[in-house]
Enzyme design. Structure first.
Site, mmCIF file in Angstrom:
data_model
loop_
_atom_site.group_PDB
_atom_site.id
_atom_site.type_symbol
_atom_site.label_atom_id
_atom_site.label_comp_id
_atom_site.label_asym_id
_atom_site.label_seq_id
_atom_site.Cartn_x
_atom_site.Cartn_y
_atom_site.Cartn_z
ATOM 1 N N LYS A 1 -60.157 -44.779 5.112
ATOM 2 C CA LYS A 1 -60.697 -43.402 4.666
ATOM 3 C C LYS A 1 -62.272 -43.257 5.189
ATOM 4 C CE LYS A 1 -57.927 -41.708 1.412
ATOM 5 N NZ LYS A 1 -57.421 -40.863 0.094
ATOM 6 N N LYS B 1 -48.003 -43.801 8.192
ATOM 7 C CA LYS B 1 -47.748 -43.476 7.157
ATOM 8 C C LYS B 1 -47.623 -41.736 6.997
ATOM 9 C CE LYS B 1 -50.695 -42.926 3.069
ATOM 10 N NZ LYS B 1 -50.248 -42.281 1.944
ATOM 11 N N LYS C 1 -51.166 -36.652 3.553
ATOM 12 C CA LYS C 1 -51.412 -35.305 3.660
ATOM 13 C C LYS C 1 -52.972 -35.119 4.269
ATOM 14 C CE LYS C 1 -52.490 -36.100 -1.266
ATOM 15 N NZ LYS C 1 -51.721 -36.226 -2.359
HETATM 16 P P1 ADP Z 1 -51.613 -39.318 0.652
HETATM 17 O O1 ADP Z 1 -51.702 -40.511 0.961
HETATM 18 O O2 ADP Z 1 -50.764 -38.372 1.279
HETATM 19 O O3 ADP Z 1 -53.086 -38.725 0.424
HETATM 20 P P2 ADP Z 1 -51.869 -39.744 -2.337
HETATM 21 O O4 ADP Z 1 -52.865 -41.118 -1.940
HETATM 22 O O5 ADP Z 1 -52.374 -38.746 -3.162
HETATM 23 O O6 ADP Z 1 -51.208 -39.356 -0.871
HETATM 24 O O7 ADP Z 1 -50.607 -40.739 -3.051
HETATM 25 C C1 ADP Z 1 -49.768 -40.188 -4.130
HETATM 26 C C2 ADP Z 1 -48.960 -41.346 -4.537
HETATM 27 O O8 ADP Z 1 -48.064 -41.018 -3.292
HETATM 28 C C3 ADP Z 1 -49.238 -42.737 -4.256
HETATM 29 O O9 ADP Z 1 -47.996 -43.482 -5.306
HETATM 30 C C4 ADP Z 1 -48.806 -43.114 -2.932
HETATM 31 O O10 ADP Z 1 -48.435 -44.564 -3.025
HETATM 32 C C5 ADP Z 1 -47.732 -42.188 -2.628
HETATM 33 N N1 ADP Z 1 -47.543 -42.096 -1.266
HETATM 34 C C6 ADP Z 1 -48.366 -41.489 -0.352
HETATM 35 N N2 ADP Z 1 -48.060 -41.557 0.788
HETATM 36 C C7 ADP Z 1 -46.813 -41.977 0.803
HETATM 37 C C8 ADP Z 1 -45.491 -42.236 1.732
HETATM 38 N N3 ADP Z 1 -45.928 -41.921 3.177
HETATM 39 N N4 ADP Z 1 -44.329 -42.810 1.369
HETATM 40 C C9 ADP Z 1 -44.413 -43.219 0.231
HETATM 41 N N5 ADP Z 1 -45.064 -42.961 -0.976
HETATM 42 C C10 ADP Z 1 -46.452 -42.280 -0.725
#
Ligand code: ADP
Ligand code: TRP
Length: 326
Positions: free
Chosen positions: A110, A192, A195
């Site tokens: 990040k 991955k 968002k």
């Molecule tokens: P992002 O990475 O999209 O900003 P967050 O960090 O807010 O999402 O993640 C919230 C939850 O969703 C965490 O438990 C994270 O491990 C899970 N998560 C985020 N992206 C994925 C993904 N691509 N596949 C599975 N789980 C995910």
């Protein structure tokens, strides 16, 4: 078992968040003591719009409830309403080592090449996450794969604290599902689904309507091999088969066999239907809940009151253990 998970309120929630964190927690709800947190103090570690944050807090609560979280059984709460989280985070900052936090992959990703101009909060964020977990005697933390390292840090801090000051914390463990813990981007399947990705085409949002879902899946990056097979090396296709399996409850290899000769287009069309059929009832429920923010706020307030009692009791033990209680 005591289980806790949380999601940061940012304005998009995608199916990775749903299958990585929310549905595994919903499955554990019946037999366990579950807490579902809205991690709003994590969301301010990067620049944010206050109005959007406010709306996203309700969006996460809506997503939890629409996915099956039952607020009379599970404690649904908002992190910022409970000051014990930030207070314990300060104490744990004095337990954690610089080297440990510097190693966190998510921080490196990040902050990129801007390490000197990102917020200090982004750097200490895993320590706040450790206090979220440790305040509630959490045994199991259902998360997606990218959060494993943070839960391991919470384990290390709990063990170190216990060794120094006495047995205060339960040592937590991450629960990472075999399938769905790392859904991939639809446009760059080596990354991955996230968002914070620059293009909205890379993820399926929980609130995408049918046309958008169709467009995103039909243009998802795959490969040019003719047969449909389930193989790790075919990352884009593997991801689509995983989503197909998660949304239908069928085995991915069985789906691959069924579509083997039918080609990518037919597979993608069926996948659109499957994703939409899965999301449709969740979307209807979410929209209904979001239309009644007063009720959502009440649920969050009630849950936060319960969580606060648990958290304050734990913090009291911690303060006594480190010697500040008179
Ligand atoms: P992002 O990475 O999209 O900003 P967050 O960090 O807010 O999402 O993640 C919230 C939850 O969703 C965490 O438990 C994270 O491990 C899970 N998560 C985020 N992206 C994925 C993904 N691509 N596949 C599975 N789980 C995910
Ligand atoms: N850091 C997590 C994420 O970005 C969200 C989170 C905050 C969390 N506190 C938590 C997850 C405690 C599990 C337990 O996804």
């Amino acid at each position: 078992m005591r289980i806790l998970t949380g999601i940061q309120p940012t304005n998009v929630l995608h199916i990775g968040n749903l299958f990585g964190a929310i549905t595994p927690a919903v499955e554990l709800q019946k037999e366990n003591d579950l807490s579902m947190m809205i991690a709003d103090y994590h969301a301010i570690t990067v620049a944010h719009d206050p109005k959007a944050l406010h709306e996203s807090i309700l969006l996460i609560a809506g997503a939890y409830l629409a996915s099956g979280i039952n607020p009379t059984k599970t404690v649904l709460f908002q992190q910022s309403q409970i000051s014990a989280h930030t207070e314990l985070a300060w104490i744990l900052q004095s337990v954690a080592y610089m080297g440990e936090t510097k190693r966190m992959t998510q921080f490196k990703e990040k902050s990129g090449d801007k390490q000197d101009s990102v917020s200090v909060g982004l750097f200490t964020y895993p320590i706040l996450m450790a206090s979220d977990i440790l305040l509630y005697d959490t045994q199991i933390v259902p998360v997606g794969h990218d959060q494993k390292q943070h839960v391991e840090l919470a384990r290390d801090l709990a063990q170190r604290f216990n060794k120094t000051y006495g047995n205060i914390f339960v040592v937590p463990e991450p629960a990472i599902r075999k399938q769905g813990a790392r859904l991939k981007s639809l446009t760059e399947p080596e990354k991955k689904m996230s968002k914070s990705a620059p293009s909205a085409k890379s993820y399926i949002s929980l609130l995408d309507d049918k046309d958008i879902i169709y467009k995103k899946i039909m243009s998802a990056v795959t490969d040019s091999e003719r047969l449909i097979t389930l193989e790790d090396r075919r990352e884009g296709l593997f991801n689509l088969l995983t989503i197909f399996s998660l949304t239908t409850g069928r085995q991915a290899d069985e789906i691959a066999n069924e579509y083997a000769e039918q080609g990518m287009k037919v597979l993608k069309e069926s996948l659109c239907e499957a994703v939409f059929a899965y999301l449709d009832p969740i979307q209807t429920k979410m929209r209904e809940l979001l239309n009644n923010p007063a009720e959502l706020k009440q649920i969050i307030q009630n849950g936060s009151q319960t969580a606060k009692m648990q958290a304050d009791a734990k913090l009291k033990q911690v303060k006594k253990a480190i010697g500040v209680t008179l």
